[in-house]
Structures are given as C-alpha cells and as structure tokens.
Design an enzyme around this catalytic site. Structure first.
Site, PDB file in Angstrom:
ATOM      1  CE1 TYR A 170      -4.214   1.601   0.245  1.00 37.94           C
ATOM      2  CE2 TYR A 170      -3.024   3.132   1.674  1.00 37.94           C
ATOM      3  CZ  TYR A 170      -4.134   2.809   0.905  1.00 37.94           C
ATOM      4  OH  TYR A 170      -5.159   3.722   0.778  1.00 37.94           O
ATOM      5  CG  HIS A 226      -5.569  11.559   1.640  1.00 34.16           C
ATOM      6  ND1 HIS A 226      -5.673  10.596   0.652  1.00 34.16           N
ATOM      7  CD2 HIS A 226      -5.535  12.754   0.996  1.00 34.16           C
ATOM      8  CE1 HIS A 226      -5.689  11.188  -0.535  1.00 34.16           C
ATOM      9  NE2 HIS A 226      -5.604  12.501  -0.346  1.00 34.16           N
ATOM     10  CG  ASP A 227      -5.521   6.899   1.146  1.00 31.83           C
ATOM     11  OD1 ASP A 227      -5.748   8.007   0.618  1.00 31.83           O
ATOM     12  OD2 ASP A 227      -4.526   6.209   0.848  1.00 31.83           O
ATOM     13  CB  THR A 228      -9.268   6.113   6.660  1.00 32.52           C
ATOM     14  OG1 THR A 228      -8.435   7.150   7.234  1.00 32.52           O
ATOM     15  CG2 THR A 228      -8.398   4.909   6.334  1.00 32.52           C
TER      16      THR A 228
END
Length: 420
Positions: A170, A226-228
C-alpha cells in the site's frame, strides 16, 4: 514541474482499496517504539541544540490531518475530548484545494498558484520558515510517518500493508504531504535534508530528549484520514497523542501543539477546519476556551515569528488579513490582530484560479517578497542571497497561459526564471 510516469500507476493503488473497510491497527507497539511497519531504519538521533527561549513557548509542534469538514471533526469523541484541554480556533481556515498547496503554504507563506498534487521543486532562492528559524539558531525537524528514509525525495512509497497482511502493498507515504521536501532551499542543503525524518526517528529523538524546537508532523495516508475518514484518524490520535502528551521529552511546560487539517472535504463551502491549540505550555485558564479570531495556515508562521522575534518571509505571512497571530501569543507580544466578521473572510475554498509560477494556465514568475514588509516578529524580511530583490510583482509580466506557448517561448520563460 516533474511528473514521473509511475504516478498514474501508483495513483490507482488506493482506488483498489476504496471498497475495503479499513480497520485501525497500531503501526507500532507504542508511539515511542520503533517499528518494521515504517520500513525506514532509525538514522541515529539529532544532536541536541541549545534552547532559544520564546516569549510564550519554546517548542512549536504542527500536526496535519486530512480532508475533514469542521462539523465532522467536532462530532468525534477524540476531538470533543481534546477540546476540553485546548483552545479551539473556531475560525481557522485552510488556504485552498487540494492538499499540496496547503502544505507548501504552511511553511513557505504562499502556494504559488499551485492547484494540484503534482511533483514540484520550488526554487532554492525561495525562502521558508526554516530560513527564519535557522537565522535565530532555532532547531527544527519534519517527521513523516512511513517515509522510507531520511530526506527521501520520491513521489510516494509503497510498503507492506500492515493493516491487512493478506492485502497487496500500500502507498502509505506521499510527497505531497511533506512540505519541507517541496522546497529546494531545504533539499539542496544536506544538513537540512537530514532533518526530514521518519517516525522511527521521531521515537528515537523523543527517547533521547533530542526533539527540536519547531516540528511538522504528518501521519501516513490512512492515519491522517486521507484514505480513510475522520473516525479512523481519531483512532490514530487516541493511540498516538496521549502517549506523546504525557512524555516531557515531547511535551514540556513550554510546548505548544497545533492540531489541524490541511483542508475541508466539501469544496462548495469555505475552508473552515477544526483546529486545536494544546500542550503543556498552554496556560490552564485558556484550556477549554474558544478563540474566534480569523486565522489561516499562514497564522502559524506569523505566530512563530511573533514568539521568537523572527524576520518574515514578506509573503502572505505579512498580509495582515490572513495572518493573524494566535491571540494568546499576540496578547503577550503586543501584536494587534485584524478583526473580521464572517462576511469579510476571504474565500479560500477556490482552486486553480490564482496567478503564480506553479499555475501553468496563469503563469507568472517567482518574484521577490515585499521588501518593505514588517512581520509579526517586528523585523524586516529574510531574503535568500541568490534572490533578485529588484524583480517585484509590479514588474512581473501579465499571467501567461503556458499551454498555448510553443517550445521556443517555453525556453525563453525558462531562461528568465534562471535569472530571478
């Protein structure tokens, strides 16, 4: 502007996880222990430097989270609890959209017309708050979670997914959230580059009582929200921040911590972001209070200038409308803030509409700062030796649409920039 071809491929990686429900997993046993989840080995500790006393605080810690509307942050348990021990800056605003210009502006006093998250190297004759700090021998460092090595200059870094061992690797680290790496005035100096460090270094520096006086801290792409989302970021805060607050090597009675967001999520509304000031240096009578003055990310520069009597950048840090000094500092240093009503607030939710050297559609060269400005520290303007101070905004040509220029014209522009 450089944009590696790898970017488009890597940009697809987070999308592959969009449908996956992330569950928070502590990236290290404790916030003060090293972890193989961070990939980058500790590179020894920073050397201890003499503490330069400030008028209000001796250490300033800046923590950026990501992309959250004010009311969404206000409704989380973590922020409700933290607010009880903080000053809530209720009218604190981000600068623009998307992320990267806010990080650039937070240390450089401008985002230079930037309206995207591309790969940038801002020229070495453009100064930042780092120049102001070093001019007074004040120590500093930037700490980036999941950055693979000190001073890493890559666009991103992909590492094993510690949240899910069966999932693909990731992209936990992105350059766009690392303000110091954007500026060649920092990157081109090896001793400065070494102060852009990872979280294994952060743990080692705290344990060795070697934390500098000015810090910029960026969690990784899931822990910053940001990605959550803000709930995930709150779980990270509840894991990480209490330990750090209770360690006197990180948070002593002369430490101020600013916890904020780079920008809000809803671009149709102005860019108000939930921002707290906490730390051992915050007077007890100011805890669980609200400061309603208008602030932006530029205010953190002017507040630092006022506290240590620093020179200014002569950029937006000296634009009094957008750079009010935090009241608890202004009251001690004698700085007079500008009082604005909400209908007078600038619109800072706009993007790609500002002239600047990093806006290809409305290009103007980098120019000298406002040399006649007096900053919040009561001093003049810091100027890099290589900057042409005679090339001011008044002499800059009208904005140029670079996309309409031919190769010869682009080369002419490049030659012009070389001589600034």
């Amino acid at each position: 502007m450089l944009l590696p071809s790898l970017v488009l491929l890597v940009a697809l990686v987070p999308a592959a996880f969009a449908a996956q429900a992330f569950q928070f997993v502590p990236p290290a046993l404790t916030p003060l222990s090293t972890s193989t989840n961070y990939t980058g080995a500790n590179n020894n500790t920073l050397s201890k430097q003499d503490v330069i006393p400030g008028l209000v605080f001796d250490r300033f810690i800046y923590i950026f989270l990501e992309n959250t509307d004010y009311n969404d942050a206000a409704s989380t348990a973590a922020f409700m609890n933290l607010t009880q021990q903080s000053i809530l800056l209720s009218q604190y605003f981000s600068l623009t959209h998307p992320s990267e210009p806010n990080y650039a502006g937070a240390i450089g006093g401008d985002f230079w017309g930037m309206g995207d998250d591309d790969f940038y190297n801002i020229p070495a004759n453009i100064s930042t708050v780092i120049d102001l700090l070093e001019d007074k021998n004040i120590s500093w460092a930037c700490y980036q979670e999941n950055m693979p090595s000190d001073g890493y200059q890559g666009f991103n870094f992909v590492s094993p997914n510690y949240l899910n061992a069966s999932a693909p690797d990731y992209t936990f680290y992105m350059r766009k959230h690392n303000p110091a790496i954007l500026y060649d005035s920092i990157v081109s100096v090896p001793s400065r580059l070494a102060r852009i460090r990872n979280f294994n270094d952060l743990a080692a520096d705290v344990n060795a009582s070697a934390i500098p006086q000015w810090l910029f801290i960026t969690p990784n792409m899931v822990n910053d929200g940001h990605d959550t989302d803000v709930d995930f970021a709150s779980e990270w805060l509840m894991y990480w921040l209490p330990t750090m607050l209770n360690d006197p090597n990180f948070n002593d009675d002369r430490t101020i911590i600013v916890l904020t967001f780079d920008e809000n999520e809803t671009s149709e509304i102005n860019n108000n972001v939930y921002t707290l000031v906490l730390g051992g240096g915050l007077p007890a009578n100011l805890r669980n209070t609200t400061d309603d003055f208008y602030y932006t990310h530029y205010s953190s520069i002017s507040t630092v200038e006022a506290n240590w009597g620093l020179k200014s950048l002569g950029r937006q840090d000296t634009n009094k409308t957008v750079s009010n000094v935090f009241s608890f500092v202004a009251n001690v240093t004698g700085y007079t803030n500008v009082e604005l009503t909400p209908d007078q607030y600038p619109l800072t939710n706009l993007t790609t509409v500002f002239n600047g050297p990093l806006n290809p559609d409305q290009y103007v060269p980098f120019t000298a700062p406002n040399m006649s400005a007096v900053g919040a520290g009561g001093q003049g303007v810091f100027v890099a030796p290589s900057l042409n101070t005679s090339f001011t905004a008044a002499l800059a040509p009208a904005p140029v649409n670079l996309t309409a220029m031919n190769l010869t014209q682009l080369r002419e522009c490049a030659e012009l920039v070389k001589h600034l």
